[in-house]
Scaffold this motif. Structure first.
Motif, PDB file in Angstrom:
ATOM      1  N   ILE A   1       0.775  -1.311   0.041  1.00  0.00           N
ATOM      2  CA  ILE A   1       0.073  -0.161   0.070  1.00  0.00           C
ATOM      3  C   ILE A   1       0.918   1.363   0.035  1.00  0.00           C
ATOM      4  O   ILE A   1       1.701   1.278   0.700  1.00  0.00           O
ATOM      5  N   ALA A   2       0.449   2.223  -0.770  1.00  0.00           N
ATOM      6  CA  ALA A   2       1.312   3.417  -0.896  1.00  0.00           C
ATOM      7  C   ALA A   2       0.230   4.512  -0.199  1.00  0.00           C
ATOM      8  O   ALA A   2      -0.949   4.541  -1.013  1.00  0.00           O
TER       9      ALA A   2
ATOM     10  N   ARG B   1       0.471  -1.774  11.205  1.00  0.00           N
ATOM     11  CA  ARG B   1       0.015  -2.490  12.497  1.00  0.00           C
ATOM     12  C   ARG B   1      -0.807  -3.744  11.988  1.00  0.00           C
ATOM     13  O   ARG B   1      -0.455  -4.841  12.667  1.00  0.00           O
ATOM     14  N   ALA B   2      -1.660  -3.703  11.156  1.00  0.00           N
ATOM     15  CA  ALA B   2      -2.430  -4.880  10.755  1.00  0.00           C
ATOM     16  C   ALA B   2      -1.534  -5.670   9.742  1.00  0.00           C
ATOM     17  O   ALA B   2      -2.205  -6.718   9.350  1.00  0.00           O
ATOM     18  N   GLY B   3      -0.390  -5.573   9.429  1.00  0.00           N
ATOM     19  CA  GLY B   3       0.446  -6.385   8.658  1.00  0.00           C
ATOM     20  C   GLY B   3       0.704  -6.075   7.434  1.00  0.00           C
ATOM     21  O   GLY B   3       1.338  -6.826   6.531  1.00  0.00           O
ATOM     22  N   HIS B   4       0.228  -5.091   6.903  1.00  0.00           N
ATOM     23  CA  HIS B   4       0.421  -4.556   5.329  1.00  0.00           C
ATOM     24  C   HIS B   4       1.835  -3.761   5.151  1.00  0.00           C
ATOM     25  O   HIS B   4       2.361  -3.321   6.039  1.00  0.00           O
ATOM     26  N   ASP B   5       2.169  -4.022   3.830  1.00  0.00           N
ATOM     27  CA  ASP B   5       3.304  -3.192   3.560  1.00  0.00           C
ATOM     28  C   ASP B   5       3.215  -1.956   3.059  1.00  0.00           C
ATOM     29  O   ASP B   5       2.587  -1.813   2.051  1.00  0.00           O
ATOM     30  N   VAL B   6       3.458  -1.061   3.740  1.00  0.00           N
ATOM     31  CA  VAL B   6       2.866   0.451   3.643  1.00  0.00           C
ATOM     32  C   VAL B   6       4.265   1.614   3.354  1.00  0.00           C
ATOM     33  O   VAL B   6       5.265   1.368   4.148  1.00  0.00           O
ATOM     34  N   THR B   7       4.041   2.121   2.455  1.00  0.00           N
ATOM     35  CA  THR B   7       4.899   3.367   2.024  1.00  0.00           C
ATOM     36  C   THR B   7       4.129   4.482   2.056  1.00  0.00           C
ATOM     37  O   THR B   7       3.091   4.737   1.806  1.00  0.00           O
ATOM     38  N   VAL B   8       4.869   5.774   2.710  1.00  0.00           N
ATOM     39  CA  VAL B   8       4.109   6.942   2.785  1.00  0.00           C
ATOM     40  C   VAL B   8       5.018   8.118   1.850  1.00  0.00           C
ATOM     41  O   VAL B   8       6.325   8.016   2.155  1.00  0.00           O
TER      42      VAL B   8
ATOM     43  N   ALA C   1       8.533  11.304  -5.196  1.00  0.00           N
ATOM     44  CA  ALA C   1       8.256  10.408  -3.815  1.00  0.00           C
ATOM     45  C   ALA C   1       6.835   9.803  -4.246  1.00  0.00           C
ATOM     46  O   ALA C   1       6.837   8.680  -3.881  1.00  0.00           O
ATOM     47  N   ALA C   2       5.876  10.746  -4.660  1.00  0.00           N
ATOM     48  CA  ALA C   2       4.697  10.091  -4.706  1.00  0.00           C
ATOM     49  C   ALA C   2       4.645   9.057  -5.997  1.00  0.00           C
ATOM     50  O   ALA C   2       4.037   7.878  -5.859  1.00  0.00           O
ATOM     51  N   ALA C   3       5.310   9.361  -7.043  1.00  0.00           N
ATOM     52  CA  ALA C   3       5.455   8.449  -8.091  1.00  0.00           C
ATOM     53  C   ALA C   3       6.277   7.205  -7.792  1.00  0.00           C
ATOM     54  O   ALA C   3       5.744   6.095  -8.209  1.00  0.00           O
ATOM     55  N   GLU C   4       7.173   7.254  -7.066  1.00  0.00           N
ATOM     56  CA  GLU C   4       8.158   6.050  -6.687  1.00  0.00           C
ATOM     57  C   GLU C   4       6.946   5.056  -5.711  1.00  0.00           C
ATOM     58  O   GLU C   4       7.198   3.797  -6.005  1.00  0.00           O
ATOM     59  N   ALA C   5       6.218   5.667  -4.797  1.00  0.00           N
ATOM     60  CA  ALA C   5       5.396   4.968  -3.789  1.00  0.00           C
ATOM     61  C   ALA C   5       4.375   4.440  -4.649  1.00  0.00           C
ATOM     62  O   ALA C   5       4.331   3.071  -4.536  1.00  0.00           O
TER      63      ALA C   5
END
Length: 198
Positions: free
Chosen positions: A4-5, A22-29, A36-40
């Motif tokens: 998730i981005a 915290r729920a176990g997802h792979d998150v990028t902010v 930065a937005a494009a990469e995420a």
């Protein structure tokens, strides 16, 4: 686990990112910076738009290629602030930010949700004294099912989630933001959500 981005690192984006991680997802902010937005977005299966709604359309259209074939979860409201800094009127009357995004990004599956509450309720719905509602608007049933599961991961119970139908139904939930200034002036900056009594 889902990649998730979260676009937007303020109170909304930061809170969602923390809870989803915290729920176990792979998150990028990513903040508002285009690079930065494009990469995420490029590496994510789900992208959450938690940027200020007034600039969201231009910001996300610039990411058209990165958003291709992704689920875009739009939690923003496109408003112009009044003199007190609270939402004064809608930028897209007779339409909605979500509809504008779906039209501009036809290869992206847009789902509108979590935009009818104070930001803190998005990740802690059970803290309210009455059951809140989270609404889903979108044209793709599978995308809405994906977002429904994300909401459950955030603590939303199945019976608190209402599928309103196609993306055009987002204009109703986005218009609900016009309640917010009056609620805050009446009862202060306390957690609340729009809820349908049944």
């Amino acid at each position: 686990m889902t990649t998730i981005a979260v676009l937007g690192n303020g109170r909304v984006g930061g809170g969602l990112a923390t809870a989803l991680a915290r729920a176990g997802h792979d998150v990028t902010v990513a903040g508002r910076e285009p690079g930065a937005a494009a990469e995420a977005a490029r590496t994510a299966r789900i992208v959450i738009n938690a940027t200020p709604g007034a600039g969201s359309l231009d910001r996300l259209v610039a990411l058209r290629e990165e958003l291709r074939d992704t689920v875009l979860v739009d939690v923003s409201n496109a408003t112009v602030d009044g003199p007190d800094g609270l939402p004064g009127h809608l930028i897209y009357p007779g339409s909605s930010l979500a509809e504008q995004l779906q039209e501009a990004l036809p290869d992206t599956r847009v789902v509108k949700t979590l935009n009818t509450m104070l930001y803190s309720v998005m990740t802690a719905p059970a803290t309210l004294t009455q059951a809140p509602d989270a609404f889903l608007s979108g044209d793709d049933p599978q995308a809405k099912q994906t977002v429904r599961q994300l909401l459950i991961d955030l603590g939303w119970r199945e019976e608190w989630i209402t599928d309103l139908g196609g993306i055009q139904t987002a204009r109703a939930t986005e218009a609900a933001i016009l309640f917010v200034p009056h609620v805050i002036r009446s009862s202060g900056f306390a957690p609340f959500a729009v809820s349908i009594a049944r």
